[in-house]
Scaffold this active site. Structure first.
Site, PDB file in Angstrom:
ATOM      1  CB  THR A   1       3.519   3.894  -5.535  1.00  0.00           C
ATOM      2  OG1 THR A   1       3.619   4.230  -4.139  1.00  0.00           O
ATOM      3  CG2 THR A   1       4.264   4.940  -6.359  1.00  0.00           C
TER       4      THR A   1
ATOM      5  CB  VAL B   1      -0.934   0.019   1.230  1.00  0.00           C
ATOM      6  CG1 VAL B   1      -1.815   1.261   1.222  1.00  0.00           C
ATOM      7  CG2 VAL B   1      -1.788  -1.244   1.268  1.00  0.00           C
ATOM      8  CB  CYS B   2       1.156   4.275   0.052  1.00  0.00           C
ATOM      9  SG  CYS B   2       1.715   5.979  -0.172  1.00  0.00           S
ATOM     10  CB  ALA B   3       5.881   4.103   0.980  1.00  0.00           C
ATOM     11  N   GLY B   4       4.559   0.975   0.444  1.00  0.00           N
ATOM     12  CA  GLY B   4       4.808  -0.452   0.556  1.00  0.00           C
ATOM     13  C   GLY B   4       5.335  -1.046  -0.735  1.00  0.00           C
TER      14      GLY B   4
END
Length: 297
Positions: free
Chosen positions: A121, A101-104
């Protein structure tokens, strides 16, 4: 019963964790059994919002049906241990699904899971992701992407969308719909939906007159809105409305209204509506206009 494991990185965003966790927790309450686990390399785990989170240092045993989710964080990741990245690779190689999720997405990139795969992202970090992982195929301005059991999303609220998608692939759209209703999610968004809606995309200006006009169009975009009506609402001439609106948004009022209609129609089509139904409910006179606009896009 499958397990959903959240890998928490220091300075994690709460909503990146809480959104997907709520989806699977609600699913469990409704009888779609999941066990949620939280792991990290340190505990407690600091969050950007200041609320520390507890996580286990030891990973649970993972089966191929289990899901690993890496929520996003702010700033440089301190996740440098090779064994953590190895666990991500190992789970995927064993047939499991890994989501960022996002920066994941950065963690998945470090683990080598983005090489040759489509990914996305947060819109503010897409260029950086493409620079760091040149072998990845970064898809811009979409909510989430799934490619060979590697799932990435735009982050923050889109973590809910991707979690509902993952729930749907495992238990069917009816299950995802039940969870969305229980969570009071207004609409399930598809992966290809843009990260920023047409309404927000053209709200970055500081002209209060234009904001008032946009408020009127936003609430009544399916109706016929003559320029004279907008001018009366703004308290200025029709010519001034057009000039101010174009200067602030880059569009005419009619073009802005059309963008809102088209976005609504695309959402309805994504939910299974016919072109005729989507055109009618979005405010187009007939389906031919909608087809022409979509072809132009």
């Amino acid at each position: 019963m499958s397990r959903v494991v959240f890998l928490l990185i220091p300075r994690v965003h709460l909503l990146d964790v809480a959104g997907p966790a709520q989806v699977f927790s609600t699913a469990a309450d409704l009888g779609y059994e999941h066990v949620l686990s939280y792991v990290s390399e340190e505990t407690p785990v600091a969050t950007v919002q200041g609320l520390p989170l507890h996580a286990e240092l030891a990973w649970p045993h993972l089966e191929p049906d289990d899901l690993v989710i890496v929520p996003g964080w702010r700033g440089p990741a301190r996740m440098a241990r090779a064994d953590t990245l190895y666990r991500l690779r190992e789970h995927h190689a064993a047939g499991g699904t890994v989501a960022g999720v996002c920066a994941g997405a950065d963690a998945l990139g470090r683990a080598g899971l983005l090489d040759g795969r489509r990914c996305t992202t947060h819109h503010a970090s897409q260029d950086e992701l493409a620079r760091l992982y040149p072998r990845a195929r970064v898809v811009r301005d979409v909510l989430y992407v799934e490619d060979e059991r590697v799932v990435t999303s735009a982050g923050v609220a889109s973590g809910i969308d991707v979690a509902l998608h993952l729930l749907s692939t495992r238990h069917g759209p009816y299950a995802a719909g039940r969870v969305a209703r229980a969570m009071v999610v207004y609409a399930r968004r598809q992966g290809a939906s843009p990260q920023i809606s047409a309404m927000l995309r053209h709200r970055g200006h500081d002209d209060e007159t234009v904001h008032r006009i946009q408020n009127l169009i936003d609430t009544r975009f399916t109706e016929r809105l003559p320029l004279s009506m907008l001018a009366d609402a703004a308290g200025c001439s029709e010519r001034t409305v057009t000039r101010l609106f174009r200067h602030a948004t880059g569009l005419t009022p009619l073009a802005y209204q059309t963008a809102l209609r088209l976005e609504r129609a695309e959402h309805l089509l994504g939910q299974g509506a016919t072109t005729e139904t989507a055109a009618r409910e979005a405010g187009f006179g007939d389906a031919r206009m909608l087809r022409r606009l979509r072809a132009r896009m």
